[in-house]
Design a protein around this motif. Sequence first.
Motif, short mmCIF file in Angstrom:
data_model
loop_
_atom_site.label_atom_id
_atom_site.label_comp_id
_atom_site.label_asym_id
_atom_site.label_seq_id
_atom_site.Cartn_x
_atom_site.Cartn_y
_atom_site.Cartn_z
N ARG A 199 26.91 -25.81 -23.63
CA ARG A 199 26.00 -24.87 -24.27
C ARG A 199 24.62 -25.47 -24.49
N ARG A 200 24.53 -26.79 -24.48
CA ARG A 200 23.23 -27.42 -24.73
C ARG A 200 22.32 -27.32 -23.52
N GLY A 201 22.87 -27.52 -22.34
CA GLY A 201 22.08 -27.44 -21.13
C GLY A 201 21.22 -28.66 -20.88
N SER A 202 21.42 -29.75 -21.63
CA SER A 202 20.62 -30.95 -21.41
C SER A 202 21.31 -31.83 -20.37
N LYS A 203 20.53 -32.70 -19.73
CA LYS A 203 21.08 -33.54 -18.67
C LYS A 203 22.17 -34.46 -19.18
N ARG A 228 15.75 -22.40 -33.48
CA ARG A 228 15.64 -21.90 -34.84
C ARG A 228 16.64 -22.64 -35.73
N ASP A 229 16.48 -22.51 -37.03
CA ASP A 229 17.41 -23.12 -37.97
C ASP A 229 18.82 -22.57 -37.75
N MET A 280 16.82 -27.45 -41.00
CA MET A 280 15.78 -28.12 -40.24
C MET A 280 15.87 -27.70 -38.79
N ALA A 281 14.81 -27.20 -38.24
CA ALA A 281 14.76 -26.77 -36.85
C ALA A 281 14.53 -27.97 -35.95
N GLY A 282 15.11 -27.96 -34.78
CA GLY A 282 14.93 -29.04 -33.82
C GLY A 282 14.16 -28.54 -32.61
N GLY A 283 12.90 -28.89 -32.50
CA GLY A 283 12.10 -28.46 -31.35
C GLY A 283 11.85 -26.96 -31.38
N GLN A 309 24.60 -25.10 -35.12
CA GLN A 309 25.85 -24.66 -35.74
C GLN A 309 26.37 -23.41 -35.05
N ASP A 310 25.49 -22.52 -34.63
CA ASP A 310 25.92 -21.32 -33.89
C ASP A 310 26.59 -21.70 -32.59
N GLN A 311 26.07 -22.73 -31.91
CA GLN A 311 26.69 -23.19 -30.66
C GLN A 311 28.07 -23.77 -30.93
N ILE A 312 28.18 -24.55 -31.98
CA ILE A 312 29.48 -25.14 -32.34
C ILE A 312 30.47 -24.03 -32.68
N ASP A 313 30.05 -23.07 -33.47
CA ASP A 313 30.93 -21.95 -33.85
C ASP A 313 31.38 -21.17 -32.61
N SER A 314 30.48 -20.93 -31.67
CA SER A 314 30.82 -20.20 -30.45
C SER A 314 31.84 -20.97 -29.62
N THR A 315 31.67 -22.29 -29.53
CA THR A 315 32.60 -23.11 -28.77
C THR A 315 33.99 -23.08 -29.40
N VAL A 316 34.06 -23.18 -30.71
CA VAL A 316 35.35 -23.13 -31.41
C VAL A 316 35.99 -21.75 -31.24
#
Length: 88
Positions: free
Chosen positions: A79-83, A7-8, A1-4, A12-19
Amino acid sequence: MAGGWSRDGAVQDQIDSTVDDAVRRARSQLPVGESLHHCEECDAEIPEGRRQAVKGVRLCVVCQGKRDAEQGGHAGYNRRGSKDSQLR
């Protein structure tokens, strides 16, 4: 499921990169080479068991504990960049 607009699988890609970054950082801090017989900070003798358990050890347990406490927890990357993630 895409969020905004993402992409799908983007989260998870952000989580994997952080780990992956955390593992790479931890591995870079591992001691290398031959273990010392005396602590390079306080000159206390490093026990044989510690020298065998941790290859390349350079500090006694007390000094290593102090160094670990000084380094503290690493905040990681935003990595999210949200406030809301920047306010933590």
